[in-house]
Scaffold this active site. Sequence first.
Site, PDB file in Angstrom:
ATOM      1  CE1 TYR A 143      -3.209  -2.813   0.018  1.00 49.10           C
ATOM      2  CE2 TYR A 143      -3.911  -2.170   2.202  1.00 49.10           C
ATOM      3  CZ  TYR A 143      -4.049  -2.974   1.090  1.00 49.10           C
ATOM      4  OH  TYR A 143      -5.029  -3.938   1.059  1.00 49.10           O
ATOM      5  CE  LYS A 193       0.615 -18.131  -1.638  1.00 46.65           C
ATOM      6  NZ  LYS A 193      -0.268 -19.300  -1.431  1.00 46.65           N
ATOM      7  CG  ASP A 225      -2.879 -20.220   0.670  1.00 41.07           C
ATOM      8  OD1 ASP A 225      -2.102 -20.067   1.640  1.00 41.07           O
ATOM      9  OD2 ASP A 225      -2.574 -20.910  -0.316  1.00 41.07           O
ATOM     10  CG  ASP A 249      -7.202  -3.899   3.911  1.00 40.83           C
ATOM     11  OD1 ASP A 249      -8.171  -3.734   4.668  1.00 40.83           O
ATOM     12  OD2 ASP A 249      -7.079  -3.308   2.826  1.00 40.83           O
ATOM     13  CG  ASP A 253     -12.701  -5.832   6.273  1.00 44.29           C
ATOM     14  OD1 ASP A 253     -12.376  -5.231   7.321  1.00 44.29           O
ATOM     15  OD2 ASP A 253     -13.113  -5.246   5.261  1.00 44.29           O
TER      16      ASP A 253
END
Length: 362
Positions: A143, A193, A225, A249, A253
């Site tokens: 980001y 990852k 994942d 992020d 959620d």
Amino acid sequence: MNYKIALIRGDGIGPEVVNEAVGVIDAVAAKFGHTVEYVDVLMGGCATDAVGVSYPEGTAEKCRACDAVLLGAVGGPKWGPDKPAQQRPETALLAIRKDLGLYANLRPAMLRPAMADASPLRKETAERGIDLMMVRELTGGIYFGKRDKYQTEDRGMEATDLMAYSEKEIERVGRRAFELARLRRGKVSSVDKANVLETSRLWRSVMHRLSEEYSDVEYEDVLVDNCAMQIVRDPGQFDVLVTENMFGDILSDEASMVTGSIGLLPSASIGDSAPGLYEPIHGSAPDIAGQDKANPIATILSAAMMFRYSFQKAAEADAIERAVDAVLAQGARTPDIAKPGDEVVGTREMGRRIREAIESAK
Ligand code: NAD
């Protein structure tokens, strides 16, 4: 103690939910013999309307002069993407996090006992309980990386976003996670990852070094994942989850949703030096603003996090959380969490009952 709290009331339902949180802070302060001084700080769409920019000069300085910052929410259709950046509320949100050096975002996802049936998970999974803390790196990664968009000869337009992490950035957020785990159930799950990404391999090596230092804390690596699956399959297995900005992020959620309502979930963003920023995870909900319909609990629980993490006052935080649970157990519900037959109360009444529960608690 005397505490100075910056209040960014913001837009939409922001001022309504902050009002109720202030009432609760005052009630808990009176009970425990603290005094609290509030400093109003103008930021967001309301600042654009008042002074032409969403992040007026001096905003960060005003906040830095306080012990903590409580934010309602900012934003709304009036200050949409067609407006110049300095008028948009989102610009102010990114700026304040950066200016205060808030590199760790803490989002607890907890299924409150009285709300167990609000979880979209299978009954037997929800009944095992959910009480996890997502620690998201907030000021690095993709980001904030270099971005580019350019024309190629044979593939049309091409775009790139760079994900970069330094050992220093990883270590400081990693330490936060291990220290939080020591205050909770003593387990850190680090999400990456590493089977694909170089940044993840560096992330993992730093976390392994820290896990040797914090040998009293149980540690595991989880691929992102797999983590996304485990959060819906068995979230009760997690205590503290720590991860980089973009994974955090998305996963935070997801973790929030398995607990039922966004109106109940608080968050904290902290750095190395005061003040931390405390805010509900929801936005400014313009659709219900000014109607006494907003659920103030997420902001009230953000105030509890403020006592716990910025002021190191666990008893005060516990008192707020117990009062929220007591009022929910009695059956009071704001419209967002009400089912047919429930006693529906407004924003102000919910705040009043929580204050009363604090005052009357032994
Ligand atoms: P939102 O969270 O504001 O609302 C989503 C839905 O949830 C709406 O139906 C709303 O009524 C409901 N809701 C949210 N909070 C509630 C509460 N406390 N009680 C009852 N119901 C609640 O998300 P959105 O609609 O995507 O965004 C609205 C505005 O908020 C946008 O301008 C967005 O940019 C901004 N926003 C701000 C923040 C922040 O200040 N940190 C975070 C997210 C979104």
